[in-house]
Design an enzyme around this catalytic site. Structure first.
Site, PDB file in Angstrom:
ATOM      1  N   ARG A  16     -19.514   2.758  -6.950  1.00 29.33           N
ATOM      2  CA  ARG A  16     -19.215   1.979  -5.740  1.00 29.33           C
ATOM      3  C   ARG A  16     -20.497   1.664  -4.957  1.00 29.33           C
ATOM      4  O   ARG A  16     -20.531   1.715  -3.728  1.00 29.33           O
ATOM      5  CB  ARG A  16     -18.204   2.735  -4.848  1.00 29.33           C
ATOM      6  CG  ARG A  16     -16.810   2.759  -5.430  1.00 29.33           C
ATOM      7  CD  ARG A  16     -15.827   3.411  -4.496  1.00 29.33           C
ATOM      8  NE  ARG A  16     -16.123   4.824  -4.334  1.00 29.33           N
ATOM      9  CZ  ARG A  16     -15.590   5.601  -3.393  1.00 29.33           C
ATOM     10  NH1 ARG A  16     -14.756   5.099  -2.518  1.00 29.33           N
ATOM     11  NH2 ARG A  16     -15.900   6.870  -3.310  1.00 29.33           N
ATOM     12  N   ILE A 432       9.957   6.393  10.532  1.00 28.20           N
ATOM     13  CA  ILE A 432       9.897   6.031   9.112  1.00 28.20           C
ATOM     14  C   ILE A 432       9.371   7.179   8.256  1.00 28.20           C
ATOM     15  O   ILE A 432       9.436   7.131   7.039  1.00 28.20           O
ATOM     16  CB  ILE A 432       9.048   4.747   8.936  1.00 28.20           C
ATOM     17  CG1 ILE A 432       9.580   3.629   9.840  1.00 28.20           C
ATOM     18  CG2 ILE A 432       9.030   4.261   7.506  1.00 28.20           C
ATOM     19  CD1 ILE A 432      11.051   3.292   9.649  1.00 28.20           C
ATOM     20  N   CYS A 517     -11.811   0.219  -1.745  1.00 29.47           N
ATOM     21  CA  CYS A 517     -11.386   0.419  -3.130  1.00 29.47           C
ATOM     22  C   CYS A 517     -10.190   1.350  -3.179  1.00 29.47           C
ATOM     23  O   CYS A 517      -9.984   2.147  -2.269  1.00 29.47           O
ATOM     24  CB  CYS A 517     -12.509   1.047  -3.943  1.00 29.47           C
ATOM     25  SG  CYS A 517     -13.979   0.028  -3.993  1.00 29.47           S
ATOM     26  N   ASP A 600      11.541   5.555  -0.115  1.00 31.69           N
ATOM     27  CA  ASP A 600      10.731   4.410   0.305  1.00 31.69           C
ATOM     28  C   ASP A 600      10.452   3.458  -0.853  1.00 31.69           C
ATOM     29  O   ASP A 600      10.020   3.885  -1.916  1.00 31.69           O
ATOM     30  CB  ASP A 600       9.371   4.901   0.822  1.00 31.69           C
ATOM     31  CG  ASP A 600       9.489   5.567   2.186  1.00 31.69           C
ATOM     32  OD1 ASP A 600      10.304   5.099   2.995  1.00 31.69           O
ATOM     33  OD2 ASP A 600       8.749   6.539   2.427  1.00 31.69           O
ATOM     34  N   HIS A 642      13.162   2.286   2.851  1.00 29.89           N
ATOM     35  CA  HIS A 642      12.302   1.577   3.797  1.00 29.89           C
ATOM     36  C   HIS A 642      11.450   0.576   3.036  1.00 29.89           C
ATOM     37  O   HIS A 642      10.948   0.875   1.959  1.00 29.89           O
ATOM     38  CB  HIS A 642      11.403   2.570   4.538  1.00 29.89           C
ATOM     39  CG  HIS A 642      10.275   1.913   5.272  1.00 29.89           C
ATOM     40  ND1 HIS A 642      10.495   1.167   6.407  1.00 29.89           N
ATOM     41  CD2 HIS A 642       8.957   1.830   5.002  1.00 29.89           C
ATOM     42  CE1 HIS A 642       9.330   0.669   6.814  1.00 29.89           C
ATOM     43  NE2 HIS A 642       8.388   1.052   5.978  1.00 29.89           N
ATOM     44  N   HIS A 695       0.961  -1.456  13.691  1.00 31.22           N
ATOM     45  CA  HIS A 695      -0.366  -1.765  13.146  1.00 31.22           C
ATOM     46  C   HIS A 695      -1.450  -1.817  14.209  1.00 31.22           C
ATOM     47  O   HIS A 695      -2.618  -1.994  13.895  1.00 31.22           O
ATOM     48  CB  HIS A 695      -0.331  -3.086  12.372  1.00 31.22           C
ATOM     49  CG  HIS A 695       0.608  -3.008  11.204  1.00 31.22           C
ATOM     50  ND1 HIS A 695       1.926  -3.396  11.309  1.00 31.22           N
ATOM     51  CD2 HIS A 695       0.450  -2.547   9.956  1.00 31.22           C
ATOM     52  CE1 HIS A 695       2.521  -3.186  10.144  1.00 31.22           C
ATOM     53  NE2 HIS A 695       1.653  -2.674   9.308  1.00 31.22           N
TER      54      HIS A 695
HETATM   55  N1  GLN Z   1       7.491   7.262   4.649  1.00 32.32           N
HETATM   56  C1  GLN Z   1       6.248   6.572   4.603  1.00 32.32           C
HETATM   57  C2  GLN Z   1       5.502   6.762   5.912  1.00 32.32           C
HETATM   58  O1  GLN Z   1       6.139   6.881   6.912  1.00 32.32           O
HETATM   59  C3  GLN Z   1       6.441   5.096   4.379  1.00 32.32           C
HETATM   60  C4  GLN Z   1       5.133   4.373   4.330  1.00 32.32           C
HETATM   61  C5  GLN Z   1       5.238   2.916   3.946  1.00 32.32           C
HETATM   62  O2  GLN Z   1       6.281   2.339   3.988  1.00 32.32           O
HETATM   63  N2  GLN Z   1       4.151   2.302   3.564  1.00 32.32           N
HETATM   64  O3  GLN Z   1       4.284   6.762   5.948  1.00 32.32           O
HETATM   65 ZN    ZN Z   2       6.459   0.479   5.890  1.00 27.96          ZN
END
Ligand code: GLN
Ligand code: ZN
Length: 757
Positions: A16, A432, A517, A600, A642, A695
């Site tokens: 890298r 989540i 990467c 997920d 999810h 985000h």
């Molecule tokens: N369960 C995972 C989290 O909460 C789901 C992450 C994802 O969807 N990218 O990080």
């Molecule tokens: Zn997500």
């Protein structure tokens, strides 16, 4: 006679090196001059490596400081207005990464790979201009060390097709302007040498093109191929067949077509057309995007089929696509089991394969070591079919004899029992899965991996984190809790490390974007679950609270789509094996009292095929494997999934087929607009549309979340809705998360009270 070819070579470097050089420059620790010198060293090393491996056609302009589509935007001076005061390297890196004043350009996935390109932004008043310096200099640089390269350029139709118009105009309105700059560029190139090969990458040609786009091909390549008699034009496509476009290209004066016979076997269907045109065929037979050793015998057989149509003098052997998508070399992987290492080939090893396969194809003399390599290859391929390392009879038999492929109860019956059992309210709040990964948690994982702390110490660290997560969630009054995922570095790697059939490397990095990467797990053999994956963490978390704790797994399709997957059996079969392993985990979870389990499928959409004709088949095995994974769930075990998307228009019926009881998705940035599809199709299952964007570090106010929930309620009834953030919280900081989730719970109380009063 020049007989073999590499579409493009990785630029990130063996260790890298480019990443390191870029990051030193970005942090101000080194100068641009130093970065340029390092880049030049990397290029020279890569050119010489290809030459010494016996490659005849080696590329220049496959190097890039960030991305080659971004380089093309610089080449054509496609610069969004917000960057107009910047120049040179400052401009270049600002486009890619943004600066204080201006947001970076959007970045998106390069077809169905995990490489990302910088999306060109074209506006009505764009000031197209040619800036050919990089291309010309790189050619001269290679020549100065004795290598006459072919020059790689982005195809015009692909470049425009991947661009976005700032004014919502047809991007192809700019075609003629860009074409005239390319004509100018080819004129400059023609002065560089007596004869030069220019490769145009037209990756877009492997998609289902409409007649309008197809109609652009002939005029563009008629024009380009006529610019100068000393330029030979190659048009290169990969990842699929490109037959519609290829047929048109054969009617133009280009010199050669480069086609992918690994991922686009339908390219075989136009061999007779190529024969009639008498053009050169550059046959991509060595897989440029997967990491398994070529089976020489199979490749020679494939080339024999091709040779029935194409004369030897018109045939060149190549990688199927740029080697950018595979890691650099196996040479440094001294921890990898030799039996596994034996079936792998990264970029450096693929160069040798291309050279040997071309010698076998054209019956050229092999060196002694090459002859040994050919003999060895046969032994390895045979062993791969039989060895217990790759084949697990127990799993194969279990799959053959499976009689339960999905849950037995219908959703309508399940949800009744579940509502009765869990007694959750409308607008139930949850998250989540992951909570912020603190430096302490990362450190503990790292030390445990290096054997520097004991299992007990490590487990205690994780348990403390889980305790904190649970108490925090209870304190603010979330309804359904999670353990926070402190034990996971990555949602796929974590499971890969615990399952059989997966291998991990030390240095097998692949460029994802810029200096970033990834090191995907390698699925080399039959997958099985010999020990539990998550049960102890989930049950520990559950033991700390009387509220429901949701178990947390990564789904089969996502594990598959984010790994390098063995090429000796069908992907669908590998997905089934992973699903079977997960089904045992789910059974053990429910036996241990974990009755809500989230599986997920963050990368479900990423595996979609490039051609619409292949979509049905993908959807079928992807859905089947999800259903198999959750097949053992009892009627009162609630299955969640999810997905990190908001756009469900094309795939809504597939999502419904997955048959999860609850699905959480990302919708906060699109209000309730993209949610409407769920109402339109009469989606009956429960749904948790994210109510705030995770985000950014911004904390959403109570008011904002109330508004967002009310927007959701305009579309779907409250008894169908769950309230949660857009995605996992692991990249965020605790203070933001605490406040955001407090606000979320408060917002739900406000809405619930308003509705009942
Ligand atoms: N369960 C995972 C989290 O909460 C789901 C992450 C994802 O969807 N990218 O990080
Ligand atoms: Zn997500």
């Amino acid at each position: 006679m020049s007989k073999n070819y590499v579409i493009a070579f990785p630029r990130i470097g063996e260790k890298r090196d480019l990443k390191i050089a870029l990051e030193l420059y970005w942090s101000g620790e080194s100068s641009y001059e130093t970065l340029r010198n390092e880049a030049s060293n990397i290029r020279k090393k890569h050119w010489l490596e290809q030459k010494e491996s016996g490659i005849d056609f080696i590329s220049s302009n496959d190097f890039s400081f960030y991305d080659n589509i971004l380089d093309t935007s610089i080449l054509l001076n496609v610069i969004p207005a917000r960057f107009k005061d910047l120049k040179d390297e400052e401009l270049y890196f600002a486009l890619a990464r943004g600066n204080k004043e201006a947001a970076a350009c959007e970045m998106t996935k390069w077809f169905n790979t995990n490489y990302h390109y910088i999306v060109p932004e074209i506006s009505k008043d764009a000031n197209f201009e040619l800036n050919s310096k990089k291309i010309i200099e790189e050619y001269k640089e290679a020549k100065s060390i004795g290598i006459k390269t072919k020059i790689n350029l982005s195809g015009i139709i692909t470049y425009l097709g991947l661009s976005k118009s700032v004014d919502n105009e047809d991007v192809y309105l700019n075609l003629n302007k860009i074409l005239s700059l390319y004509v100018e560029l080819l004129k400059e190139i023609s002065l560089l040498d007596d004869e030069i090969i220019v490769q145009f990458d037209e990756a877009l040609f492997v998609k289902d093109l409409d007649t309008k786009t197809l109609s652009l091909i002939k005029p563009v390549y008629d024009t380009l191929a006529k610019v100068s008699s000393n330029i030979k034009i190659v048009v290169s496509t990969y990842f699929e067949h490109s037959n519609e476009a290829s047929k048109i290209l054969l009617q133009t004066p280009i010199w050669a077509l480069s086609l992918d016979f690994v991922h686009g076997s339908d390219n075989l269907l136009i061999l007779d057309d190529i024969k009639k045109s008498n053009k050169v065929l550059i046959a991509g037979v060595v897989d440029g995007r997967n990491i398994f050793k070529s089976d020489y015998e199979a490749k020679v057989n494939l080339l024999n089929i091709i040779k029935q149509s194409i004369k030897e003098e018109n045939l060149i052997i190549s990688s199927s696509c740029s080697l950018l998508h595979v890691p650099y070399t196996l040479d440094n992987e001294d921890k990898l089991d030799t039996e596994i290492k034996d079936i792998l080939a990264f970029a450096r090893e693929k160069l040798k394969e291309i050279s040997i396969i071309s010698k076998l194809c054209f019956k050229s003399e092999l060196s002694k070591s090459e002859k040994e390599e050919v003999v060895n290859n046969k032994i390895i391929q045979d062993k791969r079919k039989l060895s217990k390392t790759f084949n697990n009879e127990k799993v194969q038999n279990e799959l053959k004899n499976l009689n339960k492929l999905q849950r037995s109860d219908k959703y309508e019956d399940r949800i009744k029992v579940q509502k009765e059992f869990f007694k959750y309210e409308d607008l139930t709040t949850t998250t989540i899965g992951s909570f912020p990964q603190t430096p302490e948690v990362r450190k503990s994982r790292r030390l445990y991996k290096k054997n520097e702390i004991s299992k007990e110490v490590y487990e205690n660290d994780m348990k403390e984190y889980i305790n904190d997560c649970i108490s925090f969630q209870e304190e603010i009054g979330l309804d359904v809790l999670v353990h926070g995922e402190p034990e996971r570095n990555d949602m796929v790697e974590y499971f890969g490390e615990l399952l059989e059939g997966f291998a991990f490397t030390q240095f097998a990095w692949v460029q994802s974007y810029g200096s970033r990467c990834v090191k995907p797990p390698i699925i080399y053999g039959d997958v099985s679950r010999e020990k539990e994956l998550t049960v102890s963490w989930a049950t520990y978390a559950q033991s700390r609270t009387s509220k429901i704790v949701k178990g947390m797994l990564t789904g089969p399709v996502t594990i598959l789509n984010w790994s390098f997957v063995r090429d000796d059996i069908k992907k669908a079969e590998v997905a089934k094996q992973i699903a079977l392993a997960l089904s045992h985990e789910i059974d053990d979870l429910q036996k241990a009292g974990i009755k809500m389990i989230q599986v997920d499928e963050a990368a479900f959409k990423e595996g979609y095929p490039l051609r619409s004709s292949n979509i049905k088949a993908y959807e079928k095995w992807a859905v089947d494997s999800f259903r198999l994974a959750v097949s053992k769930a009892h009627i009162d075990t609630q299955i969640h999934t999810h997905m990190c998307y908001s756009q469900f228009n094309d795939i809504i019926s597939t999502i419904e087929d997955m048959d999860a009881d609850v699905i959480t998705i990302e919708t906060s940035r699109s209000g309730n607009k993209l949610l409407k599809i769920f109402k339109e199709v009469g989606y009956k299952k429960e749904l948790g549309p994210g109510v705030y964007d995770i985000h950014s570090p911004r904390v959403p106010s109570v008011d904002e979340i109330v508004k967002q929930i009310n927007l959701l309620l305009e579309v779907l009834p409250k008894k169908q809705l769950w309230i949660n953030p857009d995605c996992g919280l692991k990249t965020r900081k605790w203070p933001e998360v605490k406040q955001s989730l407090k606000n979320l719970v408060e917002a739900v109380h406000i809405v619930r009270n308003a509705k009942t009063s």
